[in-house]
Design a protein around this motif. Sequence first.
Motif, PDB file in Angstrom:
ATOM      1  N   SER A 200       0.861  -1.195   0.000  1.00  0.00           N
ATOM      2  CA  SER A 200       0.000   0.000   0.000  1.00  0.00           C
ATOM      3  C   SER A 200       0.886   1.230   0.000  1.00  0.00           C
ATOM      4  O   SER A 200       1.985   1.219   0.544  1.00  0.00           O
ATOM      5  N   MET A 201       0.380   2.311  -0.601  1.00  0.00           N
ATOM      6  CA  MET A 201       1.147   3.544  -0.660  1.00  0.00           C
ATOM      7  C   MET A 201       0.222   4.695  -0.984  1.00  0.00           C
ATOM      8  O   MET A 201      -0.689   4.570  -1.800  1.00  0.00           O
ATOM      9  N   SER A 202       0.456   5.819  -0.320  1.00  0.00           N
ATOM     10  CA  SER A 202      -0.301   7.032  -0.602  1.00  0.00           C
ATOM     11  C   SER A 202       0.642   8.215  -0.502  1.00  0.00           C
ATOM     12  O   SER A 202       1.335   8.372   0.505  1.00  0.00           O
ATOM     13  N   GLY A 203       0.688   9.036  -1.548  1.00  0.00           N
ATOM     14  CA  GLY A 203       1.567  10.201  -1.526  1.00  0.00           C
ATOM     15  C   GLY A 203       1.589  10.899  -2.859  1.00  0.00           C
ATOM     16  O   GLY A 203       1.052  10.405  -3.859  1.00  0.00           O
ATOM     17  N   GLY A 204       2.218  12.046  -2.880  1.00  0.00           N
ATOM     18  CA  GLY A 204       2.296  12.854  -4.080  1.00  0.00           C
ATOM     19  C   GLY A 204       3.504  12.514  -4.939  1.00  0.00           C
ATOM     20  O   GLY A 204       4.376  11.744  -4.542  1.00  0.00           O
ATOM     21  N   VAL A 205       3.522  13.088  -6.139  1.00  0.00           N
ATOM     22  CA  VAL A 205       4.641  12.917  -7.065  1.00  0.00           C
ATOM     23  C   VAL A 205       5.555  14.125  -6.945  1.00  0.00           C
ATOM     24  O   VAL A 205       5.107  15.266  -6.995  1.00  0.00           O
ATOM     25  N   SER A 206       6.833  13.881  -6.790  1.00  0.00           N
ATOM     26  CA  SER A 206       7.807  14.949  -6.597  1.00  0.00           C
ATOM     27  C   SER A 206       8.170  15.605  -7.924  1.00  0.00           C
ATOM     28  O   SER A 206       8.492  14.921  -8.901  1.00  0.00           O
ATOM     29  N   GLY A 207       8.135  16.945  -7.937  1.00  0.00           N
ATOM     30  CA  GLY A 207       8.583  17.672  -9.114  1.00  0.00           C
ATOM     31  C   GLY A 207      10.043  17.434  -9.409  1.00  0.00           C
ATOM     32  O   GLY A 207      10.465  17.382 -10.570  1.00  0.00           O
ATOM     33  N   LYS A 355      -0.659  12.722   5.878  1.00  0.00           N
ATOM     34  CA  LYS A 355      -1.633  11.651   5.619  1.00  0.00           C
ATOM     35  C   LYS A 355      -1.037  10.521   4.777  1.00  0.00           C
ATOM     36  O   LYS A 355      -1.618   9.449   4.690  1.00  0.00           O
ATOM     37  N   GLY A 356       0.096  10.768   4.156  1.00  0.00           N
ATOM     38  CA  GLY A 356       0.706   9.739   3.320  1.00  0.00           C
ATOM     39  C   GLY A 356       1.236   8.568   4.128  1.00  0.00           C
ATOM     40  O   GLY A 356       1.380   8.632   5.353  1.00  0.00           O
ATOM     41  N   HIS A 357       1.550   7.501   3.444  1.00  0.00           N
ATOM     42  CA  HIS A 357       2.076   6.298   4.107  1.00  0.00           C
ATOM     43  C   HIS A 357       2.594   5.330   3.051  1.00  0.00           C
ATOM     44  O   HIS A 357       2.321   5.483   1.851  1.00  0.00           O
ATOM     45  N   PHE A 358       3.338   4.327   3.490  1.00  0.00           N
ATOM     46  CA  PHE A 358       3.683   3.213   2.602  1.00  0.00           C
ATOM     47  C   PHE A 358       3.917   1.962   3.427  1.00  0.00           C
ATOM     48  O   PHE A 358       4.335   2.020   4.587  1.00  0.00           O
ATOM     49  N   GLY A 380       3.585   9.055   6.668  1.00  0.00           N
ATOM     50  CA  GLY A 380       4.123  10.239   6.010  1.00  0.00           C
ATOM     51  C   GLY A 380       4.283  10.010   4.513  1.00  0.00           C
ATOM     52  O   GLY A 380       4.565   8.895   4.064  1.00  0.00           O
ATOM     53  N   ASP A 381       4.052  11.065   3.742  1.00  0.00           N
ATOM     54  CA  ASP A 381       4.192  10.981   2.294  1.00  0.00           C
ATOM     55  C   ASP A 381       5.560  10.393   1.947  1.00  0.00           C
ATOM     56  O   ASP A 381       6.596  10.896   2.390  1.00  0.00           O
ATOM     57  N   PRO A 382       5.602   9.306   1.148  1.00  0.00           N
ATOM     58  CA  PRO A 382       6.889   8.643   0.889  1.00  0.00           C
ATOM     59  C   PRO A 382       7.956   9.575   0.330  1.00  0.00           C
ATOM     60  O   PRO A 382       9.119   9.495   0.727  1.00  0.00           O
ATOM     61  N   GLY A 431      10.228   5.573  14.341  1.00  0.00           N
ATOM     62  CA  GLY A 431       8.853   5.123  14.163  1.00  0.00           C
ATOM     63  C   GLY A 431       8.612   4.237  12.958  1.00  0.00           C
ATOM     64  O   GLY A 431       7.475   3.821  12.720  1.00  0.00           O
ATOM     65  N   MET A 432       9.630   3.928  12.185  1.00  0.00           N
ATOM     66  CA  MET A 432       9.449   3.063  11.024  1.00  0.00           C
ATOM     67  C   MET A 432       9.466   1.603  11.468  1.00  0.00           C
ATOM     68  O   MET A 432      10.297   1.205  12.282  1.00  0.00           O
ATOM     69  N   GLU A 433       8.553   0.830  10.934  1.00  0.00           N
ATOM     70  CA  GLU A 433       8.575  -0.611  11.185  1.00  0.00           C
ATOM     71  C   GLU A 433       9.518  -1.276  10.196  1.00  0.00           C
ATOM     72  O   GLU A 433       9.392  -1.113   8.975  1.00  0.00           O
ATOM     73  N   ILE A 434      10.483  -2.023  10.721  1.00  0.00           N
ATOM     74  CA  ILE A 434      11.370  -2.837   9.899  1.00  0.00           C
ATOM     75  C   ILE A 434      11.463  -4.193  10.581  1.00  0.00           C
ATOM     76  O   ILE A 434      12.003  -4.309  11.682  1.00  0.00           O
ATOM     77  N   SER A 435      10.893  -5.210   9.966  1.00  0.00           N
ATOM     78  CA  SER A 435      10.817  -6.514  10.606  1.00  0.00           C
ATOM     79  C   SER A 435      11.017  -7.607   9.550  1.00  0.00           C
ATOM     80  O   SER A 435      10.923  -7.364   8.357  1.00  0.00           O
ATOM     81  N   ALA A 436      11.300  -8.833  10.015  1.00  0.00           N
ATOM     82  CA  ALA A 436      11.474  -9.961   9.117  1.00  0.00           C
ATOM     83  C   ALA A 436      11.089 -11.236   9.853  1.00  0.00           C
ATOM     84  O   ALA A 436      11.332 -11.354  11.054  1.00  0.00           O
ATOM     85  N   ARG A 437      10.496 -12.184   9.121  1.00  0.00           N
ATOM     86  CA  ARG A 437      10.055 -13.411   9.756  1.00  0.00           C
ATOM     87  C   ARG A 437       9.954 -14.540   8.731  1.00  0.00           C
ATOM     88  O   ARG A 437       9.876 -14.289   7.521  1.00  0.00           O
ATOM     89  N   LYS A 438       9.968 -15.745   9.239  1.00  0.00           N
ATOM     90  CA  LYS A 438       9.731 -16.910   8.395  1.00  0.00           C
ATOM     91  C   LYS A 438       8.229 -17.073   8.192  1.00  0.00           C
ATOM     92  O   LYS A 438       7.440 -16.862   9.127  1.00  0.00           O
ATOM     93  N   VAL A 439       7.814 -17.445   6.981  1.00  0.00           N
ATOM     94  CA  VAL A 439       6.374 -17.607   6.712  1.00  0.00           C
ATOM     95  C   VAL A 439       6.098 -18.962   6.079  1.00  0.00           C
ATOM     96  O   VAL A 439       6.997 -19.616   5.581  1.00  0.00           O
TER      97      VAL A 439
END
Length: 439
Positions: A200-207, A355-358, A380-382, A431-439
């Motif tokens: 998922s991702m929400s944000g603007g396009v950078s000039g 309001k942005g996120h990824f 936050g906007d990416p 505040g960024m989530e960075i995780s890894a796991r076996k699935v």
Amino acid sequence: MAETSAPDPSELDAASELDAVSELDTAGDREFDVVVYGATGFVGALTAEYLANHAPQGTSIALAGRSRSKLESTRRGLPSRAADWPLLVADADDEAALTDIASRTQVVITTVGPYAKFGRTLAHVCAAQGTDYVDLTGEVLFARLSADQNHDLAHSTGARIVHSCGFDSVPSDIGVHALYSKVHEDGAGDLTDTTLVVTSMSGGVSGGTIDSLRGQIDEITKDRAAAKMAASPYSLSPDRSIEPDLGRQSDTPIVKGADIHPDLKGWKAPFVMSSYNTRVVRRTNALLGYPYGKNFRYSEVMSVGSSPASPVIAGAVLAGLGAFVAGMAFKPTRFLLDKILPKPGDGPSEKTRQKGHFTIDVYTTTSTGDRYVSRVKAKGDPGYAATAMMLGESALALALDRDALPSVGGGVLTPASGIGDALIHRLRGAGMEISARKV
């Protein structure tokens, strides 16, 4: 072809630079911890604001750019903590002024792009002065040129020249690094087929991103060698002659979710930033001695939902990307696109940025047949709020966490190879989530 330090004749003479290095102060004796170059631009000001709010007390920071009056205006708009930050003036092509800035600080942050046009001199003088450097580039041709001209020089001076410390390409590079770390900890072999999915991702396009794309398209349309270089999956590798032959690795794949992981639904579309991020990740693997494995295959896609229409939507995304690039390469359509696309320096409102996120998930199958996934997630906007955080924390890690940095030494590096776990630690603290796991 292996990297060499071969600056253009117009640039500083490498031998005299190396002679001068012995006379430089050590990094710990420098006047500033961090200098933000381009602080008057949209992302530069956001990065300065982030540092004013989050850098540890006692961190010495200065603002730099080409206009003192604009720097003063930017500083007035920052939190009170920045009221006494020094202002340093230098044009992007003023080698002497940029050398003076680089010699006075441990780390330079630059947000001044397009980097092929405005970034070459600063990256080079930082390499010469033994000064760490971070930027936001997503320009494969600039990153290749910087590696060829600066890697050996930076290695000899100890400078860490770390390109792509924003949304290009921290989530990709750090996401794969975190995935590898978990697989290695579990003794589950090497990484093989590995796919990043933008869940998922929400944000603007950078000039600024659009402006960089214009420059890249112009260069590859007029220079066949540049086009061939940009198209190579190993265009950023330190020595392309020793890279494994893994067959075609498409930058624009359309993939069935179940082929990535049995639990993924729908089809996945190409991710617009894949053609740059994938090369950064492959450079990391090479710089670190191929810890991910010599059979590491890497691609990036994005979710377009899980409905029966997802393969049609994915195809439409691919067609749209192709049409956009073609439109930017054709002067009449570029003229029309330029009327509606964001301009360099433009950016969304604070409300929109917040309001942005990824959310990004990186899936792999290891050489032992096990499956793992890592996640990189932030608010936050990416391209703006999250990028300012990633860029600021990259610089702080280089300036303040030197004992925790990877042991590769200096050179033209990547976020994972040049900053590594020190960056992960800081990003988690921010505040960024960075995780890894076996699935």
